[in-house]
Design an enzyme around this catalytic site. Structure first.
Site, PDB file in Angstrom:
ATOM      1  N   PHE A 188      -7.375   4.651   7.682  1.00 13.58           N
ATOM      2  CA  PHE A 188      -5.977   4.505   7.274  1.00 13.58           C
ATOM      3  C   PHE A 188      -5.845   4.846   5.787  1.00 13.58           C
ATOM      4  CE2 PHE A 188      -2.171   1.993   6.183  1.00 13.58           C
ATOM      5  CZ  PHE A 188      -1.314   2.409   7.186  1.00 13.58           C
TER       6      PHE A 188
ATOM      7  N   ASP B 194     -12.127  -3.734   7.900  1.00 12.16           N
ATOM      8  CA  ASP B 194     -10.683  -3.915   8.013  1.00 12.16           C
ATOM      9  C   ASP B 194     -10.359  -4.168   9.486  1.00 12.16           C
ATOM     10  OD1 ASP B 194      -7.914  -3.668   8.196  1.00 12.16           O
ATOM     11  OD2 ASP B 194      -7.809  -2.156   6.615  1.00 12.16           O
TER      12      ASP B 194
ATOM     13  N   TYR C 267       0.947  -8.721  10.642  1.00 17.24           N
ATOM     14  CA  TYR C 267       2.167  -8.330  11.366  1.00 17.24           C
ATOM     15  C   TYR C 267       1.911  -7.433  12.565  1.00 17.24           C
ATOM     16  CZ  TYR C 267       1.691  -4.415   8.021  1.00 17.24           C
ATOM     17  OH  TYR C 267       1.212  -3.381   7.260  1.00 17.24           O
ATOM     18  N   LYS C 268       0.650  -7.149  12.876  1.00 22.24           N
ATOM     19  CA  LYS C 268       0.358  -6.302  14.040  1.00 22.24           C
ATOM     20  C   LYS C 268       0.128  -7.203  15.253  1.00 22.24           C
ATOM     21  CE  LYS C 268      -0.950  -2.537  11.063  1.00 22.24           C
ATOM     22  NZ  LYS C 268      -1.997  -1.905  10.253  1.00 22.24           N
TER      23      LYS C 268
ATOM     24  N   ARG D 253       1.312   7.759  19.674  1.00 20.01           N
ATOM     25  CA  ARG D 253       0.471   6.566  19.690  1.00 20.01           C
ATOM     26  C   ARG D 253       1.156   5.457  20.481  1.00 20.01           C
ATOM     27  NH1 ARG D 253      -1.319   3.253  14.336  1.00 20.01           N
ATOM     28  NH2 ARG D 253       0.908   2.876  14.330  1.00 20.01           N
TER      29      ARG D 253
HETATM   30  C1  LIG Z   1      -1.650  -1.479   9.026  1.00 20.93           C
HETATM   31  C2  LIG Z   1      -2.834  -1.227   8.164  1.00 20.93           C
HETATM   32  C3  LIG Z   1      -2.796  -1.547   6.819  1.00 20.93           C
HETATM   33  C4  LIG Z   1      -1.546  -2.093   6.215  1.00 20.93           C
HETATM   34  O1  LIG Z   1      -1.676  -2.430   4.881  1.00 20.93           O
HETATM   35  P1  LIG Z   1      -0.453  -3.124   4.131  1.00 20.93           P
HETATM   36  O2  LIG Z   1      -1.012  -3.555   2.869  1.00 20.93           O
HETATM   37  O3  LIG Z   1       0.041  -4.227   5.025  1.00 20.93           O
HETATM   38  O4  LIG Z   1       0.627  -2.098   4.006  1.00 20.93           O
HETATM   39  C5  LIG Z   1      -3.956  -1.343   6.074  1.00 20.93           C
HETATM   40  N1  LIG Z   1      -5.074  -0.828   6.637  1.00 20.93           N
HETATM   41  C6  LIG Z   1      -5.112  -0.495   7.952  1.00 20.93           C
HETATM   42  C7  LIG Z   1      -6.351   0.065   8.534  1.00 20.93           C
HETATM   43  C8  LIG Z   1      -3.989  -0.673   8.745  1.00 20.93           C
HETATM   44  O5  LIG Z   1      -4.026  -0.332  10.031  1.00 20.93           O
END
Ligand SMILES: *Cc1c(COP(=O)(O)O)cnc(C)c1O
Length: 432
Positions: free
Chosen positions: A138, A207, A232-233, A391
């Site tokens: 990401f 992560d 939030y996921k 997705r």
């Molecule tokens: C969703 C996600 C994030 C989100 O980071 P925020 O700080 O909440 O914007 C970070 N890393 C990964 C791998 C994600 O899937």
């Protein structure tokens, strides 16, 4: 749960409905506020609204803030929320009570733990100056690593998935990976890669953004070093919910993190002039916790814990694998010739809780046409040799097998009628 693979005759919607009727997790859908006309396949990006969240936040507003005012830091236990909600999340990721805290955002927590891992290595093995990650990680993870690498005189080496193990040479300080890849849904073997990293003298940062609440994770079992994840996921904590941070007990007493705010101090209410880190994971805190967001996240995490009487994450995982398998097989069967390639792994052990379809063109417009039909997935742009993808995330807490059936039915219609070619589906929004 092999309705889509019955030899000979093609599967029917009735067979999928029968899977729902036999699904022991089916009652958990009642915990959510879901618009009846929507098939929600984006819980991997923003989890659905738990019915309990409204009351929980209202109570915090009206009673705790409105009536208790500042006394609620003590009397309503606001000050303990990072640890209390953290202990609940710990149960979902193989961490012990007191090892994991809720704080800040995923990006910010990544900054803290990656900095911490680099600092440990600077003392133990200063010649190690490489952060290894995955090229398709990401972007925020790669961006944060780029900034830290520059500040620490290190180098970020972002390699292809197949090259990760081979990249672990004696120059590597940290292996930083997202457990389930956000684009492909491919899941790494956390225990094996952590062991390989340790054998090479590197520390690991995991992560769990697309893992926590979706797949069983065993941080302590894997002997991982640091982990972070998203609220939030799959934890259903609401838009912008705070994230979490975990450090293995072997580092907890002496790791350092750079955002040395007062909430991570050993005695914040002594208001002393010198920073002194709190014991253990508490030093991962920086400033005042967002209490209203924490209340919503608490309700979200409770929806995942509500699966415990039904077999918990193991049962959720089994259903999730069945949902994703059915979806991929149905796309193969019913959209053959439409140019989709299932890029998520077919092997269960390598697949997270999502299915991604690559397509040479039109991926964005097809997603928009599906959304217009009430099937909400999302689009992730390709580039650098990676294809555009559609997705689809599958949250086993609230999705039904008939949702899988109906989603593919809609996809087939969108393709057959060439709906996606309409200009209105080809205008890009700010958020994809
Ligand atoms: C969703 C996600 C994030 C989100 O980071 P925020 O700080 O909440 O914007 C970070 N890393 C990964 C791998 C994600 O899937």
């Amino acid at each position: 749960m092999n309705a889509s693979r019955n030899a000979g005759s093609p599967p029917t919607r009735e067979q999928f409905a029968a899977l729902d009727a036999a699904d022991p997790l089916a009652p958990l859908r009642q915990l959510f506020e879901l618009p009846p006309e929507v098939i929600y396949l984006d819980g991997n990006s923003l989890g659905a609204l738990p019915k309990a969240a409204g009351d929980r936040v209202q109570r915090t507003l009206r009673d705790e803030w409105g009536r208790g005012l500042i006394t609620s830091w003590n009397h309503a236990g606001w000050i303990d929320l990072p640890r209390r909600v953290g202990d609940k999340i710990a149960r979902l990721v193989g961490a012990a009570p007191g090892e994991l805290l809720v704080a800040d955002s995923t990006s910010i927590n990544l900054f803290k733990v990656l900095w911490a891992a680099l600092a440990l290595q600077r003392q133990a093995a200063p010649q190690r100056r490489t952060i290894v990650s995955e090229r398709s990680n990401f972007p925020t993870d790669l961006y944060i690593a780029q900034s830290l690498a520059a500040a620490h005189g290190c180098e970020l080496r972002a390699v292809d998935t197949e090259q990760i193990a081979a990249a672990l040479d004696d120059s590597v300080a940290v292996l930083m990976l997202t457990h389930v890849n956000y684009r492909t849904g491919r899941m790494h073997d956390m225990a094996a890669l952590t062991a390989a990293a340790h054998a090479a003298g590197a520390l690991t940062v995991w992560d769990l953004a697309h893992s926590a609440g979706a797949v069983p994770v065993d941080l302590n079992g894997a002997q991982a070093d640091f982990a972070i994840g998203c609220g939030y996921k799959y934890l259903n904590g609401g838009p912008g919910a705070p994230a979490f941070v975990w450090v293995h007990a072997r580092h907890a007493a002496h790791f350092e993190q750079p955002l040395t705010g007062w909430m991570g101090h050993a005695a914040p209410f002594e208001f002393g002039p010198e920073y002194r880190p709190a014991a253990g994971i508490t030093r991962a805190l920086c400033g005042t916790p967002p209490v209203l967001s924490m209340a919503a996240l608490d309700a979200g995490v409770d929806t995942v814990l509500a699966a415990e009487p039904y077999g918990g994450l193991r049962a959720l995982r089994e259903k999730s694998l069945a949902l994703t398998r059915c979806f991929a097989d149905l796309v193969d069967a019913r959209c053959a010739g439409d140019g989709f390639i299932v890029v998520s792994p077919r092997i269960d052990a390598q697949r997270g809780s999502q299915v991604c379809l690559a397509r040479g063109d039109g991926a964005y417009a097809i997603v928009q046409a599906l959304i217009a039909r009430g099937v909400i997935g999302d689009f992730r742009a390709g580039g650098l040799g990676l294809p555009d993808i559609l997705r689809f995330g599958f949250t086993p807490l609230y999705l039904r097998f008939v949702d899988v059936w109906d989603a593919v039915e809609h996809l087939q219609q969108v393709m057959r009628n060439e709906e996606w070619k309409q200009p209105r589906f080809n205008q890009r929004h700010a958020v994809t």
